[in-house]
Design an enzyme around this catalytic site. Structure first.
Site, PDB file in Angstrom:
ATOM      1  N   HIS A  84       0.840  -1.198   0.000  1.00 11.71           N
ATOM      2  CA  HIS A  84       0.000   0.000   0.000  1.00 11.71           C
ATOM      3  C   HIS A  84       0.876   1.251   0.000  1.00 11.71           C
ATOM      4  O   HIS A  84       1.736   1.406   0.855  1.00 11.71           O
ATOM      5  CB  HIS A  84      -0.922   0.018   1.232  1.00 11.71           C
ATOM      6  CG  HIS A  84      -2.115  -0.878   1.093  1.00 11.71           C
ATOM      7  ND1 HIS A  84      -3.259  -0.703   1.833  1.00 11.71           N
ATOM      8  CD2 HIS A  84      -2.336  -1.933   0.288  1.00 11.71           C
ATOM      9  CE1 HIS A  84      -4.155  -1.623   1.488  1.00 11.71           C
ATOM     10  NE2 HIS A  84      -3.607  -2.389   0.552  1.00 11.71           N
ATOM     11  N   TYR A 101      -9.138   5.374   7.917  1.00 16.62           N
ATOM     12  CA  TYR A 101      -9.299   5.680   9.335  1.00 16.62           C
ATOM     13  C   TYR A 101     -10.324   6.804   9.432  1.00 16.62           C
ATOM     14  O   TYR A 101     -10.090   7.904   8.931  1.00 16.62           O
ATOM     15  CB  TYR A 101      -7.974   6.156   9.943  1.00 16.62           C
ATOM     16  CG  TYR A 101      -6.882   5.117  10.020  1.00 16.62           C
ATOM     17  CD1 TYR A 101      -6.131   4.762   8.896  1.00 16.62           C
ATOM     18  CD2 TYR A 101      -6.572   4.494  11.227  1.00 16.62           C
ATOM     19  CE1 TYR A 101      -5.110   3.820   8.978  1.00 16.62           C
ATOM     20  CE2 TYR A 101      -5.556   3.545  11.319  1.00 16.62           C
ATOM     21  CZ  TYR A 101      -4.835   3.221  10.187  1.00 16.62           C
ATOM     22  OH  TYR A 101      -3.821   2.280  10.270  1.00 16.62           O
ATOM     23  N   PRO A 160      -4.016   0.443  18.783  1.00 15.63           N
ATOM     24  CA  PRO A 160      -3.712   0.015  17.406  1.00 15.63           C
ATOM     25  C   PRO A 160      -3.962   1.084  16.336  1.00 15.63           C
ATOM     26  O   PRO A 160      -3.704   0.858  15.170  1.00 15.63           O
ATOM     27  CB  PRO A 160      -4.618  -1.192  17.198  1.00 15.63           C
ATOM     28  CG  PRO A 160      -5.631  -1.143  18.272  1.00 15.63           C
ATOM     29  CD  PRO A 160      -5.069  -0.349  19.385  1.00 15.63           C
ATOM     30  N   LYS A 175       1.211   0.224  15.166  1.00 15.70           N
ATOM     31  CA  LYS A 175       2.595   0.186  15.639  1.00 15.70           C
ATOM     32  C   LYS A 175       2.934  -1.017  16.517  1.00 15.70           C
ATOM     33  O   LYS A 175       4.106  -1.346  16.687  1.00 15.70           O
ATOM     34  CB  LYS A 175       2.891   1.468  16.441  1.00 15.70           C
ATOM     35  CG  LYS A 175       2.934   2.709  15.594  1.00 15.70           C
ATOM     36  CD  LYS A 175       4.123   2.692  14.643  1.00 15.70           C
ATOM     37  CE  LYS A 175       3.881   3.525  13.387  1.00 15.70           C
ATOM     38  NZ  LYS A 175       4.032   2.770  12.170  1.00 15.70           N
ATOM     39  N   TYR A 187       3.970   6.732  10.106  1.00 15.06           N
ATOM     40  CA  TYR A 187       3.170   5.549   9.759  1.00 15.06           C
ATOM     41  C   TYR A 187       4.027   4.472   9.081  1.00 15.06           C
ATOM     42  O   TYR A 187       3.888   3.288   9.365  1.00 15.06           O
ATOM     43  CB  TYR A 187       2.013   5.960   8.833  1.00 15.06           C
ATOM     44  CG  TYR A 187       0.933   4.912   8.704  1.00 15.06           C
ATOM     45  CD1 TYR A 187       0.932   4.006   7.640  1.00 15.06           C
ATOM     46  CD2 TYR A 187      -0.090   4.804   9.645  1.00 15.06           C
ATOM     47  CE1 TYR A 187      -0.051   3.038   7.507  1.00 15.06           C
ATOM     48  CE2 TYR A 187      -1.082   3.838   9.528  1.00 15.06           C
ATOM     49  CZ  TYR A 187      -1.050   2.961   8.456  1.00 15.06           C
ATOM     50  OH  TYR A 187      -2.026   1.987   8.340  1.00 15.06           O
TER      51      TYR A 187
HETATM   52  P1  FAS Z   1       2.161 -11.708  21.750  1.00 12.46           P
HETATM   53  O1  FAS Z   1       1.196 -11.364  22.850  1.00 12.46           O
HETATM   54  O2  FAS Z   1       1.699 -11.761  20.350  1.00 12.46           O
HETATM   55  O3  FAS Z   1       2.794 -13.158  22.064  1.00 12.46           O
HETATM   56  C1  FAS Z   1       3.143 -13.519  23.372  1.00 12.46           C
HETATM   57  C2  FAS Z   1       3.181 -15.030  23.455  1.00 12.46           C
HETATM   58  O4  FAS Z   1       3.627 -15.369  24.773  1.00 12.46           O
HETATM   59  C3  FAS Z   1       1.815 -15.661  23.267  1.00 12.46           C
HETATM   60  O5  FAS Z   1       1.881 -16.705  22.320  1.00 12.46           O
HETATM   61  C4  FAS Z   1       1.457 -16.189  24.662  1.00 12.46           C
HETATM   62  O6  FAS Z   1       0.735 -17.407  24.600  1.00 12.46           O
HETATM   63  C5  FAS Z   1       2.812 -16.395  25.291  1.00 12.46           C
HETATM   64  N1  FAS Z   1       2.785 -16.277  26.753  1.00 12.46           N
HETATM   65  C6  FAS Z   1       2.139 -15.358  27.495  1.00 12.46           C
HETATM   66  N2  FAS Z   1       2.365 -15.569  28.806  1.00 12.46           N
HETATM   67  C7  FAS Z   1       3.179 -16.665  28.877  1.00 12.46           C
HETATM   68  C8  FAS Z   1       3.748 -17.395  29.939  1.00 12.46           C
HETATM   69  N3  FAS Z   1       3.531 -17.037  31.213  1.00 12.46           N
HETATM   70  N4  FAS Z   1       4.506 -18.472  29.645  1.00 12.46           N
HETATM   71  C9  FAS Z   1       4.736 -18.832  28.351  1.00 12.46           C
HETATM   72  N5  FAS Z   1       4.220 -18.172  27.299  1.00 12.46           N
HETATM   73  C10 FAS Z   1       3.449 -17.114  27.571  1.00 12.46           C
HETATM   74  N6  FAS Z   1      -0.837  -4.425  16.677  1.00 12.46           N
HETATM   75  C11 FAS Z   1      -0.898  -3.758  15.512  1.00 12.46           C
HETATM   76  O7  FAS Z   1       0.145  -3.296  15.023  1.00 12.46           O
HETATM   77  N7  FAS Z   1      -2.107  -3.592  14.878  1.00 12.46           N
HETATM   78  C12 FAS Z   1      -3.269  -4.133  15.392  1.00 12.46           C
HETATM   79  O8  FAS Z   1      -4.325  -3.988  14.819  1.00 12.46           O
HETATM   80  C13 FAS Z   1      -3.254  -4.848  16.594  1.00 12.46           C
HETATM   81  N8  FAS Z   1      -4.390  -5.414  17.114  1.00 12.46           N
HETATM   82  C14 FAS Z   1      -4.314  -6.090  18.305  1.00 12.46           C
HETATM   83  C15 FAS Z   1      -5.457  -6.683  18.887  1.00 12.46           C
HETATM   84  C16 FAS Z   1      -5.379  -7.367  20.105  1.00 12.46           C
HETATM   85  C17 FAS Z   1      -6.622  -7.998  20.716  1.00 12.46           C
HETATM   86  C18 FAS Z   1      -4.140  -7.455  20.774  1.00 12.46           C
HETATM   87  C19 FAS Z   1      -4.040  -8.160  22.124  1.00 12.46           C
HETATM   88  C20 FAS Z   1      -3.003  -6.878  20.216  1.00 12.46           C
HETATM   89  C21 FAS Z   1      -3.087  -6.211  18.965  1.00 12.46           C
HETATM   90  N9  FAS Z   1      -1.956  -5.636  18.367  1.00 12.46           N
HETATM   91  C22 FAS Z   1      -1.991  -4.965  17.204  1.00 12.46           C
HETATM   92  C23 FAS Z   1      -0.690  -5.745  18.987  1.00 12.46           C
HETATM   93  C24 FAS Z   1      -0.145  -7.111  18.680  1.00 12.46           C
HETATM   94  O9  FAS Z   1      -0.126  -7.313  17.302  1.00 12.46           O
HETATM   95  C25 FAS Z   1       1.181  -7.203  19.349  1.00 12.46           C
HETATM   96  O10 FAS Z   1       1.959  -6.043  19.126  1.00 12.46           O
HETATM   97  C26 FAS Z   1       1.954  -8.406  18.939  1.00 12.46           C
HETATM   98  O11 FAS Z   1       1.156  -9.534  19.129  1.00 12.46           O
HETATM   99  C27 FAS Z   1       3.212  -8.441  19.783  1.00 12.46           C
HETATM  100  O12 FAS Z   1       3.803  -9.668  19.632  1.00 12.46           O
HETATM  101  P2  FAS Z   1       4.531 -10.360  20.867  1.00 12.46           P
HETATM  102  O13 FAS Z   1       5.393  -9.364  21.566  1.00 12.46           O
HETATM  103  O14 FAS Z   1       5.126 -11.592  20.316  1.00 12.46           O
HETATM  104  O15 FAS Z   1       3.374 -10.702  21.926  1.00 12.46           O
HETATM  105  C1  PHB Z   2      -5.714  -4.408  11.039  1.00 14.44           C
HETATM  106  O1  PHB Z   2      -5.755  -4.690   9.834  1.00 14.44           O
HETATM  107  O2  PHB Z   2      -6.048  -5.219  11.934  1.00 14.44           O
HETATM  108  C2  PHB Z   2      -5.252  -3.031  11.441  1.00 14.44           C
HETATM  109  C3  PHB Z   2      -4.662  -2.223  10.495  1.00 14.44           C
HETATM  110  C4  PHB Z   2      -4.216  -0.965  10.879  1.00 14.44           C
HETATM  111  C5  PHB Z   2      -4.380  -0.535  12.184  1.00 14.44           C
HETATM  112  C6  PHB Z   2      -4.976  -1.356  13.138  1.00 14.44           C
HETATM  113  C7  PHB Z   2      -5.412  -2.623  12.760  1.00 14.44           C
HETATM  114  O3  PHB Z   2      -3.945   0.702  12.555  1.00 14.44           O
END
Ligand code: FAS
Ligand code: PHB
Length: 389
Positions: free
Chosen positions: A72, A200, A292, A296, A384
């Site tokens: 994009h 957005y 989100p 980032k 961005y």
């Molecule tokens: P993660 O949370 O992905 O991974 C952590 C891992 O550690 C998991 O697999 C978990 O099972 C494991 N774990 C946890 N506790 C543990 C323990 N005690 N023992 C062993 N393992 C354990 N970011 C964006 O950029 N755009 C978005 O739209 C966006 N939407 C999101 C929506 C939600 C609901 C959430 C929660 C996050 C969102 N994020 C988004 C942020 C997300 O993408 C995170 O930045 C990303 O998952 C970070 O990756 P990790 O640091 O690997 O953490």
């Molecule tokens: C998504 O595709 O889940 C998404 C994309 C951009 C954002 C947040 C979420 O800023």
């Protein structure tokens, strides 16, 4: 059992770090408390900065992303019934890659399995120990049997609710947090996107986001009150609310269909300082959370991994600790700038319950400034696409 780097968490942070370290012959073991299917069932991020795509290429797992991801060159802000495009390519010379976190996590998992990398799933009571000294270890239970993993370093890649940060709560950890008074109701559906780029939307009924995973799979969000429940939202109610918050010419292009995932995520800004405690490091969501709105979260995990990988690479090359010592400071400098941008975009685009007439006028003025100033749009664009590592 012994390894060089014990990685707690098999999400994007842990998997990307292990892939990069494995590439240079540093042994890793990844431990997670759930299994592969559970991790892949979580629908999260969708936009990758060029720094993330470069790291996936460096780790040798970028092929499918380049085949199936969508490049994009810009995105739209929607307000006052109109669209205002942020032309990333023209303003920065760069673009972003739309490729779901689920898919890049799958690619990293498949690559690790193909290389025979050791991942321990369904581990309970995972606990880091002795990271203040030179002989840290991680204990965990598997099928009721206690295990111990000796290592040189521990990477706490276990997310916001993980064991790593919990293990240093009483070691001088500082917390910086802001909770937003709303959440995002997200829907994933196998319908073609309403627009060719992300939108957005700032609307009097609340924020909305039109995102996508492919030409046939869309990801949409609407801002909802903090106490809202996903159970009260039928698919039809969601589609109606989404279309109300979009300009007419976009709303009429929204293809509706059954949701294949529907959930509400809370929004918070959070940073833990420092990110290094002796031979244990907090990486990704274990150390910070962003709303989100700025896309980032996942991308900050990538820059953390980059800084830590460089430090560990130098240590295993010639015993230098300088890179490891610099990890927390380098990572936090970039984290705070992303926290600022994510806070800015969230404040710009959402309706706050406490907003008065003055606040609404300030939002309008900010949006009008962005629409009429290339400098303002360039500032948004460079944040961005991702500030330099
Ligand atoms: P993660 O949370 O992905 O991974 C952590 C891992 O550690 C998991 O697999 C978990 O099972 C494991 N774990 C946890 N506790 C543990 C323990 N005690 N023992 C062993 N393992 C354990 N970011 C964006 O950029 N755009 C978005 O739209 C966006 N939407 C999101 C929506 C939600 C609901 C959430 C929660 C996050 C969102 N994020 C988004 C942020 C997300 O993408 C995170 O930045 C990303 O998952 C970070 O990756 P990790 O640091 O690997 O953490
Ligand atoms: C998504 O595709 O889940 C998404 C994309 C951009 C954002 C947040 C979420 O800023």
């Amino acid at each position: 059992m012994r390894t060089q780097v014990a990685i707690i968490g098999s999400g994007p942070s842990g998997l990307l770090l292990s892939a990069l370290l494995d590439q240079i012959g540093v042994d890793t073991v990844v431990i997670d408390r759930v299994d592969r299917d559970y991790i892949l069932g979580r629908i999260r991020a969708g936009v990758l900065e060029s720094g993330m795509t470069a790291l996936l290429d460096q780790a040798g797992v970028g092929a499918r992303m380049h085949r199936e991801g969508l490049v994009h060159d810009g995105f739209e802000l929607s307000f006052g019934g109109r669209l205002c495009r942020i032309d990333l390519k023209a303003l920065t010379g760069k673009n972003v890659m739309v490729y779901g976190q689920t898919e890049l996590t799958r690619d990293l998992m498949d690559d690790r399995e193909a290389r025979g990398g050791k991942t321990i799933y369904n581990a309970k009571n995972v606990t880091p120990h002795d990271f203040d000294g030179a002989k840290p270890c991680v204990t965990y239970e598997l099928d009721g049997v206690e295990h111990r993993l000796d290592c040189d370093f521990i990477a706490g890649c276990d997310g916001y609710h993980g064991a790593s940060r919990a293990a240093v709560e009483d070691k001088g950890l500082r917390h910086y947090e802001k909770i937003y008074p709303f959440g995002w109701l997200g829907v994933l559906a196998d319908v073609p996107p309403a627009h060719d780029e992300l939108i957005y939307a700032n609307h009097k009924r609340g924020f909305a986001l039109c995102s996508q995973r492919s030409k046939v799979r869309s990801r949409y969000y609407v801002q909802v009150p903090l106490d809202d429940k996903v159970e009260v939202w039928s698919d039809d109610a969601f589609w109606d609310e989404l279309r109300r918050r979009l300009p007419d010419d976009v709303a009429e292009k929204v293809t509706t269909g059954p949701s294949i995932e529907k959930s509400i995520a809370p929004l918070r800004s959070y940073v833990a300082e420092p990110l290094r405690f002796g031979r244990m490091f907090l990486v990704g969501d274990a150390g910070h959370i962003v709303p989100p709105t700025g896309a980032k979260g996942l991308n900050l995990a990538a820059s953390d991994v980059h800084y830590l990988f460089e430090g560990l690479r130098d240590f295993y090359a010639d015993g230098a600790m300088s890179g490891v010592d610099a990890y927390s400071g380098r990572a936090l400098a970039r984290i705070w700038k992303a926290e600022r941008f994510s806070w800015f975009m969230t404040t710009l685009l959402h309706r706050f319950p406490t907003s008065g007439e003055f606040d609404l006028r300030i939002q309008e003025a900010e949006l009008d400034y962005i629409a009429t100033s290339e400098t303002a749009r360039r500032s948004i664009a460079e944040n961005y696409i991702g500030l330099p590592y």
